[in-house]
Design an enzyme around this catalytic site. Structure first.
Site, PDB file in Angstrom:
ATOM      1  N   ASP A   1       5.417 106.429   5.349  1.00  0.00           N
ATOM      2  CA  ASP A   1       4.386 106.893   6.271  1.00  0.00           C
ATOM      3  C   ASP A   1       4.536 108.395   6.433  1.00  0.00           C
ATOM      4  OD1 ASP A   1       2.320 106.457   8.457  1.00  0.00           O
ATOM      5  OD2 ASP A   1       3.939 107.379   9.604  1.00  0.00           O
TER       6      ASP A   1
ATOM      7  N   GLU B   1       0.235 106.058   1.500  1.00  0.00           N
ATOM      8  CA  GLU B   1      -1.135 105.933   1.958  1.00  0.00           C
ATOM      9  C   GLU B   1      -2.061 106.868   1.181  1.00  0.00           C
ATOM     10  OE1 GLU B   1      -0.757 105.297   6.700  1.00  0.00           O
ATOM     11  OE2 GLU B   1       0.336 106.991   5.842  1.00  0.00           O
TER      12      GLU B   1
ATOM     13  N   ASP C   1       5.888 104.775  13.464  1.00  0.00           N
ATOM     14  CA  ASP C   1       5.827 105.172  12.058  1.00  0.00           C
ATOM     15  C   ASP C   1       6.551 104.179  11.156  1.00  0.00           C
ATOM     16  OD1 ASP C   1       4.409 107.392  12.837  1.00  0.00           O
ATOM     17  OD2 ASP C   1       6.152 108.716  12.889  1.00  0.00           O
TER      18      ASP C   1
END
Length: 345
Positions: free
Chosen positions: A130, A213, A293
């Site tokens: 993340d 991501e 996170d």
């Protein structure tokens, strides 16, 4: 007189820009038109396939011969591998007034390490990451990497910009100070890039698969809060570095859908809305608690396995995740990342 290859490459660049605008328009984005640029405004030129020769390569110095220009003394940033063929040479003038040369190399793909078989991947040799606000990187197995401290650099930039504002535009003193401002900006960019090289090298060496991501960086920067930090993060550049290093180090790198990774519970999948200042994940459905996170990183890992069509292992990182009141997340300091990644980038 200009070399024909350099002129051809400029025309190619022009049509590539037109194709890019056309593609953006087809995707529904509002685009403008290309602006006219006089020959004096061009700050770079590219020789492709021919018109150049590298000579007297000894140590960190060499001589680059360019057609229609002649010999240019250069100093290597890093040595060109003996087995690589130089296919392209680009000469560029920076806003600081300094000149740089970059080489496009061709190497044998057979020398690259093989990536592990997909059916051999599990949660112990794979990681979801993340890209956060309080930590630069937070991994699904509990490691965190600190943000790069750029406060001193930005303070210097503010000082130099104030000096520039007091100069008369167009004067020699203005031009001299403009170069000083450009040098500080370049130093910041290079420091961020160096930091990213070390983090990404550490990740692809440490794991067989890295899932990240697929961020809408442009949309994030358009939001007013924390915009400068997001720009400093240069997340799209970070992901690009991960992608190309995946082949160099035999690692799978996969981008996954970013929407909902923070809201969704990594244990049961129920979504819980959170404000940006809420740093803990506490699921009202299953009671799972962990760092915000960390929860997002676990979701990225699970989505990565799904993206590759792999079954999720029975023993998941959720079962051993540290709760929010546990101070034992393994924090990877900036110093350690530098030491780990400095062996190669």
């Amino acid at each position: 007189m200009v070399n024909s290859k350099a002129l051809q490459r400029t025309v190619t660049r022009f049509y590539q820009n037109l194709d890019g605008l056309s593609e953006q328009k087809q995707n529904g984005n509002k685009v403008g038109k290309l602006k006219w640029k006089s020959p004096r405004e061009f700050q770079s030129m590219t020789y492709s396939q021919s018109g150049f020769e590298l000579k007297n390569t000894s140590g960190r110095h060499a001589i680059l011969w360019l057609s229609k220009i002649g010999d240019i003394k250069i100093r290597y940033h890093r040595k060109i591998p003996d087995e690589a063929d130089i296919k392209e040479v680009t000469v560029k003038k920076e806003t600081t007034g300094d000149w740089f040369v970059s080489f496009g190399l061709e190497t044998d793909d057979a020398a690259l390490p093989e990536k592990p078989a997909l059916d051999e991947l599990d949660s112990s040799n794979s990681v979801g990451i993340d890209l956060g606000i309080f930590n630069y990187v937070h991994t699904s197995d509990g490691k965190t990497v600190d943000w790069l401290d750029l406060e001193d650099e930005y303070e210097r930039l503010r000082r130099e910009q104030r000096k520039l504002s007091r100069k008369q535009k167009g004067s020699n003193n203005y031009e001299k100070q403009r170069r000083e401002v450009a040098k500080v900006k370049r130093h910041i960019r290079q420091k961020v890039l160096d930091y990213q090289h070390k983090i990404t090298t550490w990740l692809v060496r440490e794991y067989d698969a890295v899932f990240v991501e697929d961020l809408d960086v442009k949309g994030m920067l358009e939001q007013s809060h924390n915009a400068r930090n997001k720009q400093d993060a240069a997340w799209r550049q970070f992901i690009t570095l991960l992608d190309y290093k995946a082949d160099l180090y035999g690692c799978h790198v996969v981008q996954v859908e970013a929407r909902g990774t923070t809201k969704e519970c990594a244990s049961c999948g129920v979504e819980t809305a959170k404000s940006i200042w809420v740093r803990e994940h506490s699921c009202p459905s299953c009671g799972f608690e962990t760092d915000r996170d960390a929860n997002a990183a676990m979701n990225v890992l699970q989505r990565g396995f799904s993206e590759l069509g792999l079954g999720w292992p029975e023993e998941t990182p959720v079962e051993t995740a540290l709760p929010t009141d546990t101070p034992d997340f393994q924090r990877v300091s900036a110093k350690r990342v530098v030491e780990t990644g400095s062996l190669g980038a």
